[in-house]
Design a protein around this motif. Sequence first.
Motif, PDB file in Angstrom:
ATOM      1  N   ASP A   1      -8.736  -9.408   6.030  1.00  0.00           N
ATOM      2  CA  ASP A   1      -7.416  -8.941   6.454  1.00  0.00           C
ATOM      3  C   ASP A   1      -6.284  -9.473   5.571  1.00  0.00           C
ATOM      4  O   ASP A   1      -5.214  -8.876   5.535  1.00  0.00           O
ATOM      5  N   LYS A   2      -6.536 -10.511   4.902  1.00  0.00           N
ATOM      6  CA  LYS A   2      -5.456 -11.134   4.128  1.00  0.00           C
ATOM      7  C   LYS A   2      -5.331 -10.497   2.763  1.00  0.00           C
ATOM      8  O   LYS A   2      -6.306 -10.026   2.193  1.00  0.00           O
ATOM      9  N   LYS A   3      -4.095 -10.555   2.259  1.00  0.00           N
ATOM     10  CA  LYS A   3      -3.839 -10.095   0.902  1.00  0.00           C
ATOM     11  C   LYS A   3      -4.104 -11.267  -0.044  1.00  0.00           C
ATOM     12  O   LYS A   3      -3.645 -12.381   0.191  1.00  0.00           O
ATOM     13  N   ARG A   4      -4.793 -10.920  -1.112  1.00  0.00           N
ATOM     14  CA  ARG A   4      -5.137 -11.988  -2.057  1.00  0.00           C
ATOM     15  C   ARG A   4      -4.646 -11.584  -3.436  1.00  0.00           C
ATOM     16  O   ARG A   4      -4.527 -10.400  -3.753  1.00  0.00           O
ATOM     17  N   PRO A   5      -4.353 -12.594  -4.289  1.00  0.00           N
ATOM     18  CA  PRO A   5      -3.852 -12.284  -5.633  1.00  0.00           C
ATOM     19  C   PRO A   5      -4.935 -11.624  -6.494  1.00  0.00           C
ATOM     20  O   PRO A   5      -6.126 -11.886  -6.339  1.00  0.00           O
ATOM     21  N   PHE A   6      -4.451 -10.759  -7.370  1.00  0.00           N
ATOM     22  CA  PHE A   6      -5.373 -10.001  -8.209  1.00  0.00           C
ATOM     23  C   PHE A   6      -6.109 -10.893  -9.208  1.00  0.00           C
ATOM     24  O   PHE A   6      -7.199 -10.577  -9.672  1.00  0.00           O
TER      25      PHE A   6
ATOM     26  N   TYR B   1      -8.520  -3.175 -15.797  1.00  0.00           N
ATOM     27  CA  TYR B   1      -8.595  -4.524 -15.198  1.00  0.00           C
ATOM     28  C   TYR B   1      -7.818  -5.523 -16.043  1.00  0.00           C
ATOM     29  O   TYR B   1      -7.063  -6.355 -15.538  1.00  0.00           O
ATOM     30  N   LYS B   2      -7.992  -5.424 -17.356  1.00  0.00           N
ATOM     31  CA  LYS B   2      -7.282  -6.344 -18.256  1.00  0.00           C
ATOM     32  C   LYS B   2      -5.781  -6.175 -18.155  1.00  0.00           C
ATOM     33  O   LYS B   2      -5.018  -7.158 -18.103  1.00  0.00           O
ATOM     34  N   SER B   3      -5.362  -4.915 -18.157  1.00  0.00           N
ATOM     35  CA  SER B   3      -3.910  -4.680 -18.075  1.00  0.00           C
ATOM     36  C   SER B   3      -3.344  -5.164 -16.736  1.00  0.00           C
ATOM     37  O   SER B   3      -2.242  -5.726 -16.679  1.00  0.00           O
TER      38      SER B   3
ATOM     39  N   GLU C   1      -2.864  -8.756 -16.854  1.00  0.00           N
ATOM     40  CA  GLU C   1      -1.650  -9.114 -17.586  1.00  0.00           C
ATOM     41  C   GLU C   1      -0.419  -8.946 -16.690  1.00  0.00           C
ATOM     42  O   GLU C   1       0.484  -9.784 -16.678  1.00  0.00           O
ATOM     43  N   GLN C   2      -0.422  -7.829 -15.966  1.00  0.00           N
ATOM     44  CA  GLN C   2       0.715  -7.613 -15.052  1.00  0.00           C
ATOM     45  C   GLN C   2       0.748  -8.703 -13.975  1.00  0.00           C
ATOM     46  O   GLN C   2       1.813  -9.147 -13.561  1.00  0.00           O
ATOM     47  N   SER C   3      -0.415  -9.101 -13.531  1.00  0.00           N
ATOM     48  CA  SER C   3      -0.468 -10.093 -12.461  1.00  0.00           C
ATOM     49  C   SER C   3       0.059 -11.444 -12.923  1.00  0.00           C
ATOM     50  O   SER C   3       0.561 -12.240 -12.124  1.00  0.00           O
ATOM     51  N   LYS C   4      -0.071 -11.679 -14.229  1.00  0.00           N
ATOM     52  CA  LYS C   4       0.471 -12.940 -14.747  1.00  0.00           C
ATOM     53  C   LYS C   4       1.993 -12.933 -14.693  1.00  0.00           C
ATOM     54  O   LYS C   4       2.624 -13.946 -14.417  1.00  0.00           O
TER      55      LYS C   4
ATOM     56  N   THR D   1       2.919 -11.370  -9.564  1.00  0.00           N
ATOM     57  CA  THR D   1       1.650 -11.462  -8.840  1.00  0.00           C
ATOM     58  C   THR D   1       1.375 -10.154  -8.093  1.00  0.00           C
ATOM     59  O   THR D   1       2.218  -9.668  -7.311  1.00  0.00           O
ATOM     60  N   LEU D   2       0.193  -9.652  -8.375  1.00  0.00           N
ATOM     61  CA  LEU D   2      -0.256  -8.456  -7.659  1.00  0.00           C
ATOM     62  C   LEU D   2      -1.262  -8.881  -6.594  1.00  0.00           C
ATOM     63  O   LEU D   2      -2.095  -9.753  -6.845  1.00  0.00           O
ATOM     64  N   TYR D   3      -1.163  -8.208  -5.443  1.00  0.00           N
ATOM     65  CA  TYR D   3      -2.071  -8.561  -4.335  1.00  0.00           C
ATOM     66  C   TYR D   3      -2.989  -7.385  -4.040  1.00  0.00           C
ATOM     67  O   TYR D   3      -2.644  -6.220  -4.243  1.00  0.00           O
ATOM     68  N   TRP D   4      -4.116  -7.737  -3.518  1.00  0.00           N
ATOM     69  CA  TRP D   4      -5.081  -6.710  -3.123  1.00  0.00           C
ATOM     70  C   TRP D   4      -5.626  -7.022  -1.740  1.00  0.00           C
ATOM     71  O   TRP D   4      -5.555  -8.162  -1.270  1.00  0.00           O
ATOM     72  N   GLN D   5      -6.206  -6.009  -1.152  1.00  0.00           N
ATOM     73  CA  GLN D   5      -6.787  -6.156   0.186  1.00  0.00           C
ATOM     74  C   GLN D   5      -8.058  -5.305   0.240  1.00  0.00           C
ATOM     75  O   GLN D   5      -8.056  -4.146  -0.198  1.00  0.00           O
ATOM     76  N   LEU D   6      -9.114  -5.880   0.762  1.00  0.00           N
ATOM     77  CA  LEU D   6     -10.383  -5.160   0.852  1.00  0.00           C
ATOM     78  C   LEU D   6     -10.287  -4.063   1.939  1.00  0.00           C
ATOM     79  O   LEU D   6      -9.919  -4.323   3.074  1.00  0.00           O
ATOM     80  N   GLN D   7     -10.682  -2.879   1.553  1.00  0.00           N
ATOM     81  CA  GLN D   7     -10.653  -1.751   2.498  1.00  0.00           C
ATOM     82  C   GLN D   7     -12.054  -1.361   2.971  1.00  0.00           C
ATOM     83  O   GLN D   7     -12.253  -1.037   4.137  1.00  0.00           O
ATOM     84  N   GLN D   8     -12.987  -1.424   2.026  1.00  0.00           N
ATOM     85  CA  GLN D   8     -14.323  -0.956   2.388  1.00  0.00           C
ATOM     86  C   GLN D   8     -15.332  -1.627   1.449  1.00  0.00           C
ATOM     87  O   GLN D   8     -15.026  -1.914   0.284  1.00  0.00           O
ATOM     88  N   GLU D   9     -16.540  -1.848   1.957  1.00  0.00           N
ATOM     89  CA  GLU D   9     -17.595  -2.430   1.129  1.00  0.00           C
ATOM     90  C   GLU D   9     -18.867  -1.613   1.324  1.00  0.00           C
ATOM     91  O   GLU D   9     -19.277  -1.345   2.461  1.00  0.00           O
ATOM     92  N   THR D  10     -19.436  -1.230   0.225  1.00  0.00           N
ATOM     93  CA  THR D  10     -20.723  -0.510   0.284  1.00  0.00           C
ATOM     94  C   THR D  10     -21.776  -1.339  -0.444  1.00  0.00           C
ATOM     95  O   THR D  10     -21.496  -2.451  -0.892  1.00  0.00           O
ATOM     96  N   ASP D  11     -22.972  -0.764  -0.585  1.00  0.00           N
ATOM     97  CA  ASP D  11     -24.051  -1.512  -1.240  1.00  0.00           C
ATOM     98  C   ASP D  11     -23.765  -1.763  -2.708  1.00  0.00           C
ATOM     99  O   ASP D  11     -24.140  -2.795  -3.256  1.00  0.00           O
ATOM    100  N   SER D  12     -23.073  -0.834  -3.324  1.00  0.00           N
ATOM    101  CA  SER D  12     -22.891  -0.938  -4.773  1.00  0.00           C
ATOM    102  C   SER D  12     -21.460  -1.225  -5.198  1.00  0.00           C
ATOM    103  O   SER D  12     -21.223  -1.534  -6.352  1.00  0.00           O
ATOM    104  N   SER D  13     -20.491  -1.085  -4.285  1.00  0.00           N
ATOM    105  CA  SER D  13     -19.095  -1.204  -4.722  1.00  0.00           C
ATOM    106  C   SER D  13     -18.197  -1.702  -3.595  1.00  0.00           C
ATOM    107  O   SER D  13     -18.584  -1.704  -2.428  1.00  0.00           O
TER     108      SER D  13
END
Lengths: 205, 374
Positions: free
Chosen positions: B360-365, B307-309, B312-315, B318-330
Motif C-alpha cells: 500500500d505504501k509508495k516507495r521511491p523509484f 528504466y535508466k532515464s 536519472e529523473q528520480s535522482k 524523487t519518483l514514487y511507485w506503488q505495486l498494483q498487481q503481481e503475476t508469475d512473471s511480472s
Amino acid sequence: MDAKAQENISRQLLDQTQMLAYAQGDAAAFDQLYARHKTAVYRFFIRQNLTTAVAEELCHDTWLKLINNRASYQANALFTTYLFTIARRIAIDHAQKKSVLFEKQQIEDDLDSLDNQESSKTQQITENNHDPQLDAAVNQTLADALKQQIAALPYEQREVFLLKQEAGFSIDDIARITFQNKEKVKSSWRYALQKMRKGLSFYGN
Amino acid sequence: MATNKQDDKALAEDQAFIQSLYDDLSEHNGDYTAEQPSEQLDQSILAAAHKAVKARPTLHIEKTSSRQTSDKKQELNRPADKRKKIAWYYPAATAASFLLVGLIVNHQLSVPINPEYRAPLVSMDHITKAEQSESLAAPAAEMELDTFSDQEVLPAAAEQAFKEEMLIGESDDAFAESEQQLTASVEVPVSAYKKSMKSSPAQLQSKAEVAGEISAGAVLQSTEAEFAVAAAKPQPSIAAEKEAKADMLASNDLTTEMHKQMLAEQAQQQRRQAAKAKLAPAAKDRMLSKQTFKPPLFPAVLAYEEYKSLQEQSKQKTLYWQLQQETDSSYVIKLFKTEQTSVFYRLNKNSFQLDISSEDKKRPFAEITYTAEK
C-alpha cells in the motif's frame, strides 16, 4: 255517316270488347277475334317477300305476343292498331336479323324476267279472247305480278301500302301504327301507288 | 294549289287503278285472296290462347313473403329423411378454416419481428466514439446560443422554468452513478430525436445547470449554487429521457401558440449561455479529473533504457511507485511522475527486483533494481 263507316265503328267496338273479355279470361272471345283478323295479319307478313313458313312463324309470334300482353291492353286504342303495331315490330325485328338488301336485288332481277314472261302470256291471252281457262291463268298471273310489285316496294312504302290496301287502315291509323308523321305516311302511300301502277300498267289496259 | 289538285287527282286515279285490280282478283277468287294461314298455325295459336287463360293464376301471381315463410315451415315440418340434407363437410370445412387461421396467427406471433437483427457488441471503437462525442459536446452547445431581451421571453420562461425545475428535482437521486458508465455507453439504434437528446453528456449537464439556474434564479442565489453542483454530476441516460419528456410536454402544451414556444426556447438558450459562463471553470476541472482517473488498459513494459532515464529523473526529483498487481512473471506498478499524473508499467520479474513487502505504501523509484545487469 255511311253504312260502311258505321259498320267499321261497330266492328272496332266489338274487337275492343272481345279483347277485354279475353283479358278477363274469356277464351271464346279470342277465338272470334282470331277468326276475324288472322287473314289480315298473315297477308301482312306474306306480302313482305317472305316464305310461307317464315310468314306463319312471324304470325304465330304476333298472336302469342298479343296473348301474353293481354293484361296491358287498354280500350282507348283500336284493337287492330294494337295488333298491327305488334305485327309491324316483329316484321322489323325479322328484317333486321337478316339482310334484306340481297333479296331486294334478287326480286328486281326476278321482276325483269317475270315482265318478259307476262308480256308473252298476255299477248297469247289477247290473241285468244275470252277463253275460260285463260281467264284463270290471267288472274294467276295478275296475282303473281301484284305480289312481286309489292315485294319490290321500299320497306316503308310497302308497309304503308299493305296496311292501307290490304288491311284497310286509314292514313291516320297507319300513322299511329308506324309512329310516323301523317304527311310522311301519305307521301309513302302516294309513291307506293305510283310504283305499283307503273309496274302493273299493262293489266289496266 | 293547282299542283296539289293535280297530285290528288293522280293519287285518286292510282288508287282506283289498284283497287280495280284487287276487285278483279277477288271476283275470280284466285289464289291471291284465298291466302290463309294453315290450320296447324290456327290450332297452335288458339291452344296457346286457351292455355294462357287457364294457367292465369300461376302465371301472374308471384310468390309473396308469407308464402315463402309457409314454405319454410313446411320444409321444417317434413320428416328428417326428406329434408334437404346439409353436406357433412360444411361444418368440417368451417372448423378447419378456423384452425388454420389460428395456427397461422400463433406461428407469426412466435417468430421474432426481425430475425436478422443482432445486438451490437461493445468494442473499443464504441468507447472512443463516446469519448469523442463527450469532448465535442461543449462547443456544440455554445454554438446554439443566441441573444434575446428579457422583456420578450419572461412569460414563457416562467412556465418553462417551472417544468424543468420539477424534472430535475426528480432526477437528483439518480445522479449518484459513477462516471465510468458514461464512457462505456454503447451506440444502440435509437430514433433521431432521442439520439440528439442523449448525444452529449456535457450538453445535458449544461441543460441541467440552466434548469437549476432557472429554478433558483428568481428566488435565492444559494439555491442556484447547490442546484448547479447537483446538476454537474452527469447522469446522461435518465437525464436525457427526462429532458426529452419535458421538451415534448412543453411542445404539446404550446402547439397552438407557436410564437410563445419560440420565445420560450430563445429564453432557455439565453439562460443556458449565462449559466455556462458561470460554470465553465468547474466543467474544465471535471474534464481534467476524468483524464486522471482513466484506468490503464495496457501497461507498457518497462525497458532498460527507460528504466535508466527514470532513475536519472528520480535522482533530480524523487519518483514514487506503488505495486498494483503481481503475476508469475511480472509486476504491474503505478509510477507517480507528478501529483496528478501517473503511469503504469509492467516489470519483468527476471529483470527487475522490487521490495513488495508493503504494497500500500509508495516507495521511491530508486529502490527498483535491474537484476539482469548483474
